[in-house]
Design a protein around this motif. Structure first.
Motif, PDB file in Angstrom:
ATOM      1  N   GLU A  32       0.836  -1.210   0.000  1.00 32.24           N
ATOM      2  CA  GLU A  32       0.000   0.000   0.000  1.00 32.24           C
ATOM      3  C   GLU A  32       0.869   1.257   0.000  1.00 32.24           C
ATOM      4  O   GLU A  32       0.535   2.254  -0.633  1.00 32.24           O
ATOM      5  CB  GLU A  32      -0.927   0.013   1.220  1.00 32.24           C
ATOM      6  CG  GLU A  32      -2.092  -0.949   1.157  1.00 32.24           C
ATOM      7  CD  GLU A  32      -3.240  -0.454   0.296  1.00 32.24           C
ATOM      8  OE1 GLU A  32      -3.251   0.740  -0.087  1.00 32.24           O
ATOM      9  OE2 GLU A  32      -4.141  -1.268  -0.009  1.00 32.24           O
ATOM     10  N   ALA A  33       1.982   1.184   0.722  1.00 31.48           N
ATOM     11  CA  ALA A  33       2.868   2.341   0.850  1.00 31.48           C
ATOM     12  C   ALA A  33       3.799   2.513  -0.346  1.00 31.48           C
ATOM     13  O   ALA A  33       4.476   3.536  -0.467  1.00 31.48           O
ATOM     14  CB  ALA A  33       3.695   2.207   2.127  1.00 31.48           C
ATOM     15  N   LEU A  75       5.635  -2.498  13.355  1.00 32.59           N
ATOM     16  CA  LEU A  75       6.075  -2.477  11.964  1.00 32.59           C
ATOM     17  C   LEU A  75       5.107  -1.665  11.099  1.00 32.59           C
ATOM     18  O   LEU A  75       5.530  -0.915  10.208  1.00 32.59           O
ATOM     19  CB  LEU A  75       6.196  -3.894  11.411  1.00 32.59           C
ATOM     20  CG  LEU A  75       7.160  -4.839  12.129  1.00 32.59           C
ATOM     21  CD1 LEU A  75       7.379  -6.106  11.320  1.00 32.59           C
ATOM     22  CD2 LEU A  75       8.488  -4.179  12.413  1.00 32.59           C
ATOM     23  N   LEU A  76       3.827  -1.791  11.374  1.00 36.71           N
ATOM     24  CA  LEU A  76       2.842  -1.021  10.609  1.00 36.71           C
ATOM     25  C   LEU A  76       3.036   0.478  10.843  1.00 36.71           C
ATOM     26  O   LEU A  76       3.004   1.272   9.893  1.00 36.71           O
ATOM     27  CB  LEU A  76       1.424  -1.458  10.982  1.00 36.71           C
ATOM     28  CG  LEU A  76       1.041  -2.888  10.584  1.00 36.71           C
ATOM     29  CD1 LEU A  76      -0.361  -3.216  11.082  1.00 36.71           C
ATOM     30  CD2 LEU A  76       1.123  -3.091   9.077  1.00 36.71           C
ATOM     31  N   ASP A  77       3.246   0.868  12.083  1.00 41.28           N
ATOM     32  CA  ASP A  77       3.486   2.285  12.371  1.00 41.28           C
ATOM     33  C   ASP A  77       4.774   2.772  11.711  1.00 41.28           C
ATOM     34  O   ASP A  77       4.846   3.901  11.220  1.00 41.28           O
ATOM     35  CB  ASP A  77       3.566   2.514  13.888  1.00 41.28           C
ATOM     36  CG  ASP A  77       2.268   3.062  14.464  1.00 41.28           C
ATOM     37  OD1 ASP A  77       1.585   3.824  13.752  1.00 41.28           O
ATOM     38  OD2 ASP A  77       1.940   2.731  15.605  1.00 41.28           O
ATOM     39  N   LEU A 103       7.492   5.929   7.304  1.00 45.16           N
ATOM     40  CA  LEU A 103       8.348   5.972   6.120  1.00 45.16           C
ATOM     41  C   LEU A 103       7.621   6.544   4.905  1.00 45.16           C
ATOM     42  O   LEU A 103       8.251   7.143   4.025  1.00 45.16           O
ATOM     43  CB  LEU A 103       8.852   4.567   5.770  1.00 45.16           C
ATOM     44  CG  LEU A 103       9.884   3.928   6.686  1.00 45.16           C
ATOM     45  CD1 LEU A 103      10.286   2.565   6.140  1.00 45.16           C
ATOM     46  CD2 LEU A 103      11.125   4.812   6.831  1.00 45.16           C
ATOM     47  N   ALA A 104       6.326   6.336   4.856  1.00 49.98           N
ATOM     48  CA  ALA A 104       5.549   6.750   3.682  1.00 49.98           C
ATOM     49  C   ALA A 104       4.327   7.561   4.090  1.00 49.98           C
ATOM     50  O   ALA A 104       3.188   7.105   3.925  1.00 49.98           O
ATOM     51  CB  ALA A 104       5.135   5.515   2.871  1.00 49.98           C
ATOM     52  N   PRO A 105       4.533   8.754   4.636  1.00 48.68           N
ATOM     53  CA  PRO A 105       3.384   9.555   5.083  1.00 48.68           C
ATOM     54  C   PRO A 105       2.420   9.898   3.954  1.00 48.68           C
ATOM     55  O   PRO A 105       1.229  10.107   4.196  1.00 48.68           O
ATOM     56  CB  PRO A 105       4.038  10.813   5.667  1.00 48.68           C
ATOM     57  CG  PRO A 105       5.402  10.863   5.068  1.00 48.68           C
ATOM     58  CD  PRO A 105       5.812   9.440   4.862  1.00 48.68           C
ATOM     59  N   GLN A 106       2.941   9.931   2.722  1.00 48.16           N
ATOM     60  CA  GLN A 106       2.088  10.258   1.579  1.00 48.16           C
ATOM     61  C   GLN A 106       1.041   9.180   1.309  1.00 48.16           C
ATOM     62  O   GLN A 106       0.048   9.428   0.618  1.00 48.16           O
ATOM     63  CB  GLN A 106       2.949  10.477   0.323  1.00 48.16           C
ATOM     64  CG  GLN A 106       3.538   9.223  -0.305  1.00 48.16           C
ATOM     65  CD  GLN A 106       4.730   8.653   0.446  1.00 48.16           C
ATOM     66  OE1 GLN A 106       5.218   9.257   1.402  1.00 48.16           O
ATOM     67  NE2 GLN A 106       5.221   7.501   0.014  1.00 48.16           N
TER      68      GLN A 106
END
Length: 204
Positions: free
Chosen positions: A20-21, A67-69, A74-77
């Motif tokens: 997703e990220a 890990l999800l957080d 890493l990918a706030p977008q």
């Protein structure tokens, strides 16, 4: 990054989030059938003898929620974790429920030795699983899913987590025809490129 996983386990929630990220990762299978997770070699990666484990530049991280957080950071977008504090708390409310209750309910089917010493107790634990997992489904339908996804129309970390747990329900003896909201959620998630990607890799 290297993701240590076992097919069908909660570690796949991390793989879905990585997809997703849009983050690159190497998937490394841990063979539970041969008990690779209990070998000295894997103990150097995760001394808890579990998955997931994520090897990153700063070392190795464990525990699904952490890990999800990390992925969201890493990918706030990707907007996998909402910026609104209330929505973020709603998301974590579901995630923590899954970790503390729903996943534990499921584990009683196969991991009785974690809670009892006598093997005679295991069958009683196993027999309870359809009931406790159905109760968790009822809770998720009433309080967890606020729309097609946990936060309504927007996918979040909690959906990655919930999807994998829901893939266990048929094996746990839960009749999903009683839980239309979960059926709709699963259908929506199965249309996502992230889920299709991990399925194509044989991780689910």
């Amino acid at each position: 990054m290297q993701l240590y996983y076992a097919p069908g386990t909660i570690s796949i929630a991390v793989a879905i989030a990585l997809e997703e990220a849009g983050l690159e990762y190497e998937a490394i299978k841990v063979d539970f059938a041969s008990k690779e997770q209990q070998t000295p070699g894997y103990a150097q990666i995760n001394p808890k003898a579990r998955v997931p484990a994520l090897a990153v530049e700063g070392g190795i991280l464990t525990e699904t929620g952490a890990l999800l957080d990390y992925i969201a950071d890493l990918a706030p977008q990707s907007n996998l974790r909402p910026s609104d504090p209330l929505l973020a708390a709603r998301m974590r409310e579901v995630m923590y429920y899954i970790a503390s209750t729903m996943h534990v309910n499921h584990a009683h089917k196969m991991r009785g030795s974690r809670w009892a010493s006598k093997t005679s107790s295991y069958k009683d634990m196993q027999a309870k699983v359809p009931e406790t997992m159905a109760a968790s489904c009822a809770y998720i339908c009433q309080f967890g899913l606020r729309g097609p996804y946990v936060l309504g129309d927007t996918v979040s970390l909690a959906d990655c987590y919930l999807y994998v747990v829901c893939t266990w329900l048929a094996g746990d003896g839960v009749d999903l025809t009683n839980f239309a909201k979960i059926q709709s959620f699963m259908s929506a998630m199965q249309q996502r490129a992230s889920v299709r990607a991990v399925q194509a890799k044989g991780m689910l």
